[in-house]
Design a protein around this motif. Structure first.
Motif, PDB file in Angstrom:
ATOM      1  N   VAL A  62       0.687  -1.390  -0.444  1.00  0.00           N
ATOM      2  CA  VAL A  62      -0.128   0.231   0.240  1.00  0.00           C
ATOM      3  C   VAL A  62       0.609   1.426   0.221  1.00  0.00           C
ATOM      4  N   PHE A  63       0.596   2.640  -1.333  1.00  0.00           N
ATOM      5  CA  PHE A  63       1.572   3.517  -1.068  1.00  0.00           C
ATOM      6  C   PHE A  63       0.448   4.217  -0.181  1.00  0.00           C
ATOM      7  N   LYS A  64       1.006   5.027   0.806  1.00  0.00           N
ATOM      8  CA  LYS A  64      -0.192   5.424   1.266  1.00  0.00           C
ATOM      9  C   LYS A  64       0.449   6.824   1.354  1.00  0.00           C
ATOM     10  N   ASN A  65      -0.959   8.189   0.376  1.00  0.00           N
ATOM     11  CA  ASN A  65      -0.740   9.595   0.256  1.00  0.00           C
ATOM     12  C   ASN A  65      -1.923  10.309   1.118  1.00  0.00           C
ATOM     13  N   GLU A  66      -3.134  10.898   0.023  1.00  0.00           N
ATOM     14  CA  GLU A  66      -4.444  11.866   0.099  1.00  0.00           C
ATOM     15  C   GLU A  66      -4.769  10.375   0.058  1.00  0.00           C
ATOM     16  N   SER A  67      -4.815   9.378  -0.669  1.00  0.00           N
ATOM     17  CA  SER A  67      -5.714   8.066  -0.656  1.00  0.00           C
ATOM     18  C   SER A  67      -4.478   6.902  -0.575  1.00  0.00           C
ATOM     19  N   ASP A  68      -5.078   5.646  -0.918  1.00  0.00           N
ATOM     20  CA  ASP A  68      -4.506   4.617  -0.644  1.00  0.00           C
ATOM     21  C   ASP A  68      -4.416   4.084  -1.967  1.00  0.00           C
ATOM     22  N   ALA A  69      -3.264   3.972  -2.363  1.00  0.00           N
ATOM     23  CA  ALA A  69      -2.784   3.286  -3.659  1.00  0.00           C
ATOM     24  C   ALA A  69      -2.541   1.301  -3.014  1.00  0.00           C
ATOM     25  N   LEU A  70      -3.308   0.693  -3.396  1.00  0.00           N
ATOM     26  CA  LEU A  70      -3.198  -0.580  -3.636  1.00  0.00           C
ATOM     27  C   LEU A  70      -2.210  -1.765  -4.706  1.00  0.00           C
ATOM     28  N   VAL A  71      -1.246  -2.020  -4.209  1.00  0.00           N
ATOM     29  CA  VAL A  71      -0.353  -2.700  -5.544  1.00  0.00           C
ATOM     30  C   VAL A  71       0.195  -4.015  -5.128  1.00  0.00           C
ATOM     31  N   LEU A  72       0.904  -4.664  -6.576  1.00  0.00           N
ATOM     32  CA  LEU A  72       1.694  -5.199  -6.744  1.00  0.00           C
ATOM     33  C   LEU A  72       3.652  -5.400  -7.104  1.00  0.00           C
ATOM     34  N   LYS A  73       3.390  -5.228  -5.870  1.00  0.00           N
ATOM     35  CA  LYS A  73       5.344  -4.823  -6.082  1.00  0.00           C
ATOM     36  C   LYS A  73       5.649  -5.534  -7.008  1.00  0.00           C
ATOM     37  N   CYS A  74       6.361  -5.229  -8.105  1.00  0.00           N
ATOM     38  CA  CYS A  74       7.581  -5.713  -9.057  1.00  0.00           C
ATOM     39  C   CYS A  74       8.618  -5.821  -8.494  1.00  0.00           C
ATOM     40  N   GLU A  75       9.551  -6.915  -9.145  1.00  0.00           N
ATOM     41  CA  GLU A  75      11.386  -7.061  -9.384  1.00  0.00           C
ATOM     42  C   GLU A  75      11.581  -7.005 -10.989  1.00  0.00           C
ATOM     43  N   SER A  76      12.905  -6.437 -10.726  1.00  0.00           N
ATOM     44  CA  SER A  76      13.273  -6.229 -12.182  1.00  0.00           C
ATOM     45  C   SER A  76      14.661  -5.665 -12.570  1.00  0.00           C
ATOM     46  N   GLU A  77      16.165  -6.252 -13.133  1.00  0.00           N
ATOM     47  CA  GLU A  77      17.057  -5.675 -12.995  1.00  0.00           C
ATOM     48  C   GLU A  77      16.669  -4.530 -14.290  1.00  0.00           C
ATOM     49  N   GLU A  78      15.885  -5.715 -15.303  1.00  0.00           N
ATOM     50  CA  GLU A  78      15.766  -5.113 -16.902  1.00  0.00           C
ATOM     51  C   GLU A  78      14.980  -3.933 -16.146  1.00  0.00           C
ATOM     52  N   LEU A  79      14.120  -3.846 -15.485  1.00  0.00           N
ATOM     53  CA  LEU A  79      13.115  -2.291 -15.245  1.00  0.00           C
ATOM     54  C   LEU A  79      13.949  -1.589 -14.933  1.00  0.00           C
ATOM     55  N   PHE A  80      14.630  -1.091 -13.946  1.00  0.00           N
ATOM     56  CA  PHE A  80      15.888  -0.264 -13.237  1.00  0.00           C
ATOM     57  C   PHE A  80      16.315   0.130 -14.850  1.00  0.00           C
ATOM     58  N   ASN A  81      16.881  -0.759 -15.435  1.00  0.00           N
ATOM     59  CA  ASN A  81      17.605  -0.415 -16.337  1.00  0.00           C
ATOM     60  C   ASN A  81      16.555   0.561 -17.717  1.00  0.00           C
ATOM     61  N   LEU A  82      15.788  -0.574 -17.849  1.00  0.00           N
ATOM     62  CA  LEU A  82      14.881   0.247 -18.700  1.00  0.00           C
ATOM     63  C   LEU A  82      14.672   1.867 -18.261  1.00  0.00           C
ATOM     64  N   ARG A  83      14.832   2.069 -17.492  1.00  0.00           N
ATOM     65  CA  ARG A  83      13.820   3.790 -16.538  1.00  0.00           C
ATOM     66  C   ARG A  83      14.975   3.985 -16.328  1.00  0.00           C
TER      67      ARG A  83
END
Length: 181
Positions: free
Chosen positions: A94-115
């Motif tokens: 859960v990311f908490k800000n003004e509202s709560d974003a319910l998410v599925l956390k993902c992992e991948s070195e390639e995502l960081f490389n793309l970013r």
């Protein structure tokens, strides 16, 4: 006007106002999407905030791209040497800000490389301190996130998603798909 029609119209207007920037993202068209929809089915309408259920299931690679140069985007993809890869879907968060974003956390070195690759080529507005790859399930009213995280933890299945495409969505919301490899 019925409440559901009003809700849909309100959401459409909010969606239209979201395109202040362009974005690179991975749209989930993998069989894992069925599991995402299954998890979303447990969320009650009255617990949603104004953005509601995330219907365009994706992982953001880079948000906040200030310029919208079609040729620069084509060149970036032409020079991209990334082969298709897998993303591991790890847990509910859960990311908490003004509202709560319910998410599925993902992992991948390639995502960081793309970013990193896109950050080096495109000026962007940094909207978050850290990059945390995730799939958003829903935007909930503040305080509802922990309830749904607990509810869905026993229903959640980890998974691997094969990523073959990266999408560029311009400021007008037009999306172009680019094949990796």
């Amino acid at each position: 006007m019925s409440i559901s029609k009003k809700f849909i119209l309100e959401k459409m207007m909010l969606m239209e106002s979201r395109f202040d920037y362009a974005t690179f993202q991975i749209n989930i068209d993998d069989p894992y999407i069925k599991h995402v929809k299954y998890l979303q089915s447990f969320i009650k309408k009255e617990d949603l905030d104004r953005f509601g259920i995330e219907n365009k299931t994706h992982i953001t690679v880079l948000f906040g791209i200030k310029e919208d140069d079609k040729n620069k985007v084509k060149d970036a993809f032409f020079n991209l040497k990334q082969k298709p890869f897998y993303v591991d879907v790890k847990n509910i968060h859960v990311f908490k800000n003004e509202s709560d974003a319910l998410v599925l956390k993902c992992e991948s070195e390639e995502l960081f490389n793309l970013r990193k690759y896109f950050e080096e080529r495109f000026p962007f507005k940094k909207t978050h301190r850290d990059y945390i790859p995730h799939i958003t399930l829903a935007y909930l009213k503040s305080g509802k996130g922990d309830y749904y995280k607990t509810l869905l933890e026993n229903k959640f299945k980890t998974g691997k998603i094969l990523i073959k495409y990266v999408y560029y969505s311009n400021k007008n919301g037009k999306t172009i798909r680019y094949r990796l490899g």
